[in-house]
Motif scaffolding. Structure first.
Motif, short mmCIF file in Angstrom:
data_model
loop_
_atom_site.label_atom_id
_atom_site.label_comp_id
_atom_site.label_asym_id
_atom_site.label_seq_id
_atom_site.Cartn_x
_atom_site.Cartn_y
_atom_site.Cartn_z
N LYS A 121 16.57 17.42 12.45
CA LYS A 121 17.27 17.43 13.73
C LYS A 121 16.41 18.04 14.82
N VAL A 124 14.06 15.46 15.98
CA VAL A 124 14.74 14.46 16.81
C VAL A 124 14.82 14.98 18.24
N THR A 129 13.30 10.92 23.89
CA THR A 129 12.50 10.29 24.92
C THR A 129 12.62 10.95 26.28
N PHE A 131 14.52 13.79 27.26
CA PHE A 131 14.60 15.23 27.44
C PHE A 131 13.90 15.99 26.33
N LEU A 151 11.00 7.72 18.89
CA LEU A 151 11.82 7.27 17.76
C LEU A 151 12.57 5.99 18.07
N GLY A 152 12.51 5.53 19.30
CA GLY A 152 13.30 4.37 19.68
C GLY A 152 12.50 3.08 19.69
N TYR A 234 16.95 9.14 7.13
CA TYR A 234 18.37 8.95 7.40
C TYR A 234 18.80 9.80 8.59
N LEU A 235 18.30 11.02 8.62
CA LEU A 235 18.72 11.92 9.70
C LEU A 235 18.04 11.60 11.01
N MET A 236 16.84 11.04 10.95
CA MET A 236 16.12 10.83 12.21
C MET A 236 16.37 9.47 12.82
N THR A 237 16.39 8.42 12.01
CA THR A 237 16.54 7.09 12.61
C THR A 237 17.52 6.19 11.86
N GLN A 238 17.98 6.61 10.71
CA GLN A 238 18.83 5.76 9.88
C GLN A 238 18.18 4.42 9.55
#
Lengths: 294, 461
Positions: A121, A124, A129, A131, A151-152, A234-238
């Protein structure tokens, strides 16, 4: 005593409880999994046997499965070529740090102690992006053009995941090598120094070869870790965006528990076992080389 | 040992799968021991008496883990009140959230014949149909529900083959929350059309404010937005239904224009940067921390208007807008659906008691009044008579949007997609909004997925 221990019946009796547990929680589920992988079970209703259909779909028509496999190899490769050389080097350098050695050793291991949930977390947030700390830092030092949607965007997301996974696993890798380095007897160091070896020569010619058994084990462990990678992703991007960071375990989870394709997910889990076994066997074979006693 | 490590891992996954492996009725008796959860409702079967005066324990399985606020609190208050009126009845709660995990656990309970007595249910065919087929869900007769003020469309969502299998608990609809202060401070007008939305987005981006906070990571909000865009572009909610049921293709029904429009809106920066990795919490945070001017989400977030955790200057300034109008769809065309409700386990030894409780709880004077007056959600029943001065302005604005709607989508056709194909839609929309797909490629993908789903649905009949 000796006679009792060599009695086959005694051996059997003593082994039986452990073996029974092992059998119940490992082998039986694997076979159940194998059975369901031949069905179209959705988790609730009655199922039909569909033969090899799931496997055919997976191997021939499912690009996401291959992407997940590729990502696992990418991560394994990154562990092998980036994380582990760094960990070995750090372990070697640390012996020369004198008083700071203890403190540094602790600091390096901290990421491994903190719960993976928390660190994932945290990353993340850092990689966010608009902030996130990283992009703000880039802005602050005038490198705004380097800002990324870490991450996007599908190409950066996998790189970010690999980076974070390496960061999280670094402590353990380092610890294994560090104990390995510490385990090499001081007489060897002294003998080498008497013969006029430099620190570089000592480490590359003596310490490194003697570390080989440790390296072999660590690399196998690292590859297994890469293949079963789940929580961080799983926690960062699934697994997203658009499946670009899918790993076998996350894909398996998604198919089974979000999409309810239990039969299909079981087929993935069976292939998962096979791949893990193959990789382990291959790595074992590659590393089969005796170093000798010391 | 190393290989065992990998085996163990897979084993762990398989154990959980094996635990639910008893759906085939033939092996139902063999699996009790693999299902490790000690708190399964079956454990309460001890109080086996089903008759009047003997004590009865009802297991209430809820998706609201927090019973101090929101729907969880209302559930608890009503259950407490019911127990007071009926001293022989004890209602025991078990909660799992979020919804996905809740549904997973429900499936496991079903597979292990340990279903709770009263349970939260979604009117999703994928979830309900297998349970109906199994005879697990108790039927409600039209007489049972006749004076309860349910919206007909809401009851219809829980109806299958003419029988009612659940009592709908809320109406859901998609809106655009906005921060009035941000708009005022920057001299902007809330957008009424897509053109205005694009314009406002550009201006907000120049001021480093995220225009619309969008939960792009979970997929479903994007999916809702896409469904809404189909209407905005064609002027009818029927278009999407037609495409899903293959009365036409997305390609012929204007899917390409819709996809292009979505890309245009994303390109204008309407969702800011990096929205594809914003999850629900992160997107909402952007909005309630004043970093985003708008937030696209369902009416269920109306609690924001009275949430003490949200800074005062933001909480008091939250308003709601209908989703902006498109080329043909007006902003009084509302995407509204009826997803959640309560069902009763027909196989429970206390099925009748459970049904009586569910019907009591969902009485207009109980459920509808409580949730509306406490500002928790929009009931699926008539609620206007309960409005008082206590309702927040946000709640009233939402009620206006709902009451002023000229057409209502009803349950969205995409609910009928096979889950695998629905996930192809969501992944496709993510790829489209990440500009990895052209509108044409995207439409080809969803046409193929809809086709496949339709075939599978036909075959299942």
């Amino acid at each position: 005593m000796h006679r009792m221990m060599s009695d086959k019946r005694t051996i059997f009796l003593m082994m039986a409880p452990g073996f029974a547990v092992f059998f119940a929680i490992v082998f039986i589920p694997v076979f159940v999994s194998l059975f369901y992988s031949f069905t179209d079970w959705d988790g609730i209703s009655a199922y039909r046997m569909v033969g090899l259909h799931n496997y055919r779909e997976l191997l021939l028509h499912d690009p996401v499965f291959w992407k997940a496999l590729r990502n696992a190899f990418l991560l394994g490769g990154a562990f092998l070529l980036i994380q582990h050389p760094l960990a070995v080097a750090t372990a070697m350098i640390l012996q020369y740090c004198g008083r700071a050695e203890k403190a540094l050793r602790t600091i390096l291991f901290i990421p491994s102690i903190i719960s993976g949930f928390v660190t994932s977390k945290m990353w993340v947030q850092i990689l966010s992006t608009q902030f996130g700390l990283l992009n703000r830092l880039l802005d602050a030092v005038g490198l705004s053009t380097w800002r990324q949607d870490w991450l996007g965007s599908s190409s950066w997301a996998i790189a970010s995941i690999i980076f974070v996974a390496m960061w999280q696993g670094f402590g353990y890798a380092f610890l294994l090598y560090y104990t390995g380095v510490k385990g090499i007897p001081q007489d060897l160091h002294e003998a080498a120094r008497l013969d006029g070896a430099t620190a570089w020569q000592l480490n590359t010619r003596i310490v490194l070869p003697l570390l080989q058994p440790v390296i072999r084990t660590s690399i196998i462990l690292a590859f297994i870790a890469a293949f079963k990678q789940m929580d961080t992703v799983y926690l960062m991007t699934q697994g997203g965006p658009d499946n670009s960071t899918q790993f076998l375990a996350t894909y398996l989870y998604q198919k089974a528990f979000s999409i309810n394709l239990y039969g299909y997910a079981n087929a993935i889990s069976v292939l998962f076992i096979i791949v893990c076994l193959l990789v382990t066997a291959a790595l074992n074979r590659m590393g089969r080389q005796e170093v000798g006693e010391f | 040992m190393k290989r065992f490590g990998s085996l163990l891992l897979v084993g762990a996954v398989s154990v959980s799968l094996a635990a639910c492996g008893n759906s085939g009725s033939d092996n139902a008796s063999t699996n009790g021991s693999t299902n490790g959860s000690g708190n399964s409702p079956a454990a309460n079967a001890g109080d086996s008496a089903s008759a009047g005066n003997k004590p009865v324990t009802l297991n209430f399985f809820s998706n609201n883990a927090d019973q101090t606020t929101g729907q969880g609190l209302v559930e608890k208050q009503l259950a407490d009140a019911y127990m007071k009126e009926n001293p022989t009845i004890t209602i025991k709660f078990e909660s799992v959230s979020p919804d996905q995990q809740y549904q997973d656990k429900l499936k496991i309970y079903n597979a292990s014949n340990a279903m709770p007595d009263v349970m939260m249910m979604w009117s999703l065919p994928g979830l309900m149909n297998p349970l109906i087929k199994n005879d697990t869900l108790m039927e409600f007769t039209p007489d049972d529900v006749k004076d309860m003020g349910f919206q007909p469309a809401a009851l219809k969502a829980f109806t299958s083959n003419g029988k009612i299998y659940g009592l709908p608990k809320n109406s859901d609809f998609l809106v655009l929350y906005y921060n009035k202060k941000i708009f005022q401070d920057n001299g902007l007008e809330p957008p009424k059309s897509e053109a205005e939305l694009i314009d406002v987005s550009k201006k907000l981006n120049d001021k480093k404010i995220v225009p619309v906070a969008m939960d792009g990571r979970d997929g479903w909000p994007l999916f809702l937005w896409f469904q809404n865009e189909m209407q905005r572009s064609s002027g009818s909610f029927q278009t999407l239904t037609d495409a899903v049921y293959r009365k036409g293709t997305f390609k012929d029904l204007g899917g390409i224009q819709v996809a292009a429009k979505m890309q245009e809106i994303v390109k204008a920066g309407a969702f800011g940067e990096g929205f594809l990795n914003l999850d629900y919490g992160a997107a909402k945070n952007l909005f309630v921390q004043g970093k985003a001017a708008m937030f696209i989400m369902g009416e269920w977030e109306m609690g924001m208007g009275s949430d003490p955790n949200i800074p005062d200057d933001i909480r008091g300034n939250i308003g709601a807008l209908p989703i902006p109008a498109g080329d043909k769809g007006a902003n009084t065309d509302l995407m509204a659906w009826f997803g959640g409700g309560y069902s009763v386990n027909a196989k429970s030894p206390h099925a009748q008691e459970a049904k009586a409780f569910a019907l009591w709880m969902m009485k207009q004077d109980n459920w509808a009044k409580s949730v509306w007056q406490s500002g928790v959600t929009f009931p699926a029943q008539e609620f206007n008579q309960y409005t008082t001065d206590q309702q927040s302005s946000l709640q009233k604005e939402l009620a206006d949007i709902f009451t002023n709607a000229t057409t209502i989508s009803g349950n969205v056709a995409t609910d009928n997609l096979q889950s695998d194909d629905a996930s192809k839609f969501t992944n496709g929309i993510q790829a489209l909004t990440a500009f990895k797909y052209t509108p044409e490629a995207f439409v080809d993908l969803i046409d193929a997925a809809a086709e496949e789903s339709n075939k599978a649905n036909e075959a299942a009949k």
